[in-house]
Design a protein around this motif. Structure first.
Motif, short mmCIF file in Angstrom:
data_model
loop_
_atom_site.label_atom_id
_atom_site.label_comp_id
_atom_site.label_asym_id
_atom_site.label_seq_id
_atom_site.Cartn_x
_atom_site.Cartn_y
_atom_site.Cartn_z
N LEU A 141 0.82 -1.21 0.00
CA LEU A 141 0.00 0.00 0.00
C LEU A 141 0.86 1.26 0.00
O LEU A 141 0.54 2.24 -0.68
N ASP A 142 1.95 1.24 0.74
CA ASP A 142 2.86 2.39 0.76
C ASP A 142 3.41 2.64 -0.65
O ASP A 142 3.54 3.79 -1.08
N TYR A 143 3.71 1.56 -1.35
CA TYR A 143 4.21 1.65 -2.73
C TYR A 143 3.16 2.32 -3.63
O TYR A 143 3.48 3.22 -4.42
N MET A 144 1.90 1.88 -3.50
CA MET A 144 0.83 2.48 -4.30
C MET A 144 0.61 3.94 -3.93
O MET A 144 0.50 4.81 -4.80
N HIS A 145 0.56 4.20 -2.63
CA HIS A 145 0.24 5.55 -2.17
C HIS A 145 1.31 6.56 -2.59
O HIS A 145 0.99 7.71 -2.90
N LYS A 146 2.57 6.14 -2.60
CA LYS A 146 3.63 7.05 -3.03
C LYS A 146 3.55 7.35 -4.52
O LYS A 146 4.15 8.33 -4.99
N LYS A 147 2.85 6.52 -5.25
CA LYS A 147 2.61 6.78 -6.67
C LYS A 147 1.31 7.55 -6.89
O LYS A 147 0.87 7.75 -8.02
N GLY A 148 0.67 7.96 -5.79
CA GLY A 148 -0.56 8.73 -5.90
C GLY A 148 -1.77 7.88 -6.25
O GLY A 148 -2.74 8.39 -6.82
N LEU A 149 -1.73 6.59 -5.91
CA LEU A 149 -2.83 5.68 -6.24
C LEU A 149 -3.52 5.18 -4.98
O LEU A 149 -2.89 4.98 -3.94
N VAL A 150 -4.82 4.98 -5.10
CA VAL A 150 -5.63 4.46 -4.00
C VAL A 150 -6.24 3.14 -4.44
O VAL A 150 -6.83 3.06 -5.53
N ARG A 179 -6.53 7.30 -9.13
CA ARG A 179 -5.59 8.29 -8.65
C ARG A 179 -6.16 9.01 -7.44
O ARG A 179 -7.36 9.25 -7.35
N SER A 180 -5.30 9.36 -6.52
CA SER A 180 -5.72 10.20 -5.40
C SER A 180 -6.20 11.54 -5.96
O SER A 180 -5.55 12.12 -6.83
N GLY A 181 -7.35 12.01 -5.49
CA GLY A 181 -7.93 13.25 -6.02
C GLY A 181 -9.07 13.02 -6.98
O GLY A 181 -9.74 13.97 -7.38
N ALA A 209 -11.09 10.94 -3.67
CA ALA A 209 -10.31 9.77 -3.27
C ALA A 209 -9.03 10.19 -2.57
O ALA A 209 -8.35 11.13 -2.99
N HIS A 210 -8.73 9.48 -1.47
CA HIS A 210 -7.51 9.75 -0.71
C HIS A 210 -6.99 8.43 -0.16
O HIS A 210 -7.77 7.49 0.06
N THR A 211 -5.69 8.38 0.08
CA THR A 211 -5.09 7.14 0.58
C THR A 211 -5.63 6.75 1.95
O THR A 211 -5.53 5.60 2.36
N LYS A 282 -7.05 12.52 10.26
CA LYS A 282 -6.26 12.15 11.43
C LYS A 282 -5.71 10.72 11.36
O LYS A 282 -5.06 10.27 12.30
N ARG A 283 -5.98 10.02 10.27
CA ARG A 283 -5.49 8.65 10.16
C ARG A 283 -4.00 8.62 9.87
O ARG A 283 -3.50 9.38 9.04
N TYR A 284 -3.32 7.71 10.52
CA TYR A 284 -1.89 7.50 10.30
C TYR A 284 -1.71 6.66 9.03
O TYR A 284 -2.62 5.97 8.59
N PRO A 285 -0.53 6.68 8.41
CA PRO A 285 -0.27 5.82 7.25
C PRO A 285 -0.22 4.36 7.65
O PRO A 285 -0.01 4.03 8.83
#
Length: 320
Positions: A141-150, A179-181, A209-211, A282-285
């Motif tokens: 998920l961290d890999y996806m999120h860093k690419k701006g994907l949800v 994509r996020s957004g 959309a947001h991670t 307020k959610r953590y990664p």
């Protein structure tokens, strides 16, 4: 997101979609593959275990019905799967995509089963196995999120396992990924893994959309795999278990721990409540779980039997 990741999002994926759409051959499945059995099915179509006749190797072929799948939707899922499969905790997607008269099809590697198959009602999955899943899934998920994907569809059925101890697991099914957004509409149904902001959407409402959507689902997945039941049926004020949880959260957890949370250690409660926060801001990664691996996540409850009504009585509750 750095410039290279943004360029990957905006240019590379679009180029892949265009090239794939121009090179999607019409194939007769029986001329190229021997179908062994069905692996799964859903509203999208079905997944079949098949052997490539020319190479002799087994693979999973995902068939998506043309009558309810837009070509662009198929292309996005295939191209995203192909691009993301470079990560070791994301299912390997082969460069094989084609169409039949009634289906769009692409090929992926074969897994042993999915995480849901290991989840026993009122018992869940052994803690060590859950921790292995947490490490690998948070990385994917961290890999996806860093690419701006949800991903948008984190649930046990979409976590493929390659052994019963979860030493190797892989994230799959990018049919809802975006994509996020991206503006999102409400879903036909709300699962226990669906974030409250999605659950509250009306028919004409939109949500960006947001991670954090994935973070919520990830936290609920960890809860469910550890316990063998869902924390609630849906994250709505009509669900008594969810209301109890939100009141406990708002009180800064000074009141008695809700009954369905009593088997967790204080460290695990701290971790889970950082992920499962009603306020998405307020959610953590997902990587927060990595700070809590060396401590127990569950405690032994003497003479206490959990009577939570959200056990896995019906597998369909977790399926879309």
């Amino acid at each position: 997101m750095n410039l290279n990741e943004k360029r990957w999002n905006e240019n590379y994926l679009e180029e892949m979609l265009l090239l794939t759409s121009q090179n999607l051959p019409l194939v007769k499945v029986e001329d190229n593959y021997t179908i062994v059995k069905e692996l799964g099915s859903g509203s999208y179509g079905h997944v079949l275990l098949a052997m490539n006749q020319s190479r002799g190797n087994l693979m999973a072929l995902k068939f998506m019905q043309k009558n309810n799948t837009d070509l662009k939707v198929f292309l996005i899922e295939y191209c995203l799967s192909l691009c993301l499969s470079t990560h070791p905790c994301i299912i390997d997607t082969f460069g094989i995509a084609f169409q039949t008269e009634r289906h769009y099809v692409f090929a992926q590697e074969l897994a042993h089963d999915n995480l849901f198959s290991l989840m026993k009602p009122q018992a869940g999955v052994p803690e060590n196995s859950v921790k292995r899943c947490a490490i690998q899934l948070s990385s994917a998920l961290d890999y996806m999120h860093k690419k701006g994907l949800v991903h948008r569809d984190i649930k046990p059925e979409n976590i493929l396992i390659f052994d019963k101890e979860c030493r190797q697991i892989k994230l799959t099914d990018f049919g809802l990924s975006c994509r996020s957004g991206t503006p999102l509409e409400s879903m036909p149904e709300n699962l226990p893994y669906t974030a409250p902001e999605m659950c509250r959407l009306g028919a004409s409402d939109k949500l960006i959309a947001h991670t954090s959507l994935d973070t919520w689902s990830f936290g609920v997945l960890l809860f469910s795999t550890l316990t063998g039941y869902f924390p609630w049926t849906s994250a709505l004020i009509s669900d008594k278990h969810y209301v109890e949880y939100t009141k406990w959260q708002r009180s800064k957890r000074i009141f008695q721990v809700p009954s369905q949370w009593k088997m967790f250690s204080k460290e695990a409660i701290e971790m889970l409540t950082k992920l499962i926060v009603p306020d998405p801001a307020k959610r953590y990664p997902c990587t927060e779980v990595l700070k809590c691996l060396k401590v127990p996540w569950k405690v032994t409850l003497d003479n206490t039997k959990n009577t939570n009504s959200n056990v896995f009585k019906n597998k369909n509750l977790a399926w879309r």
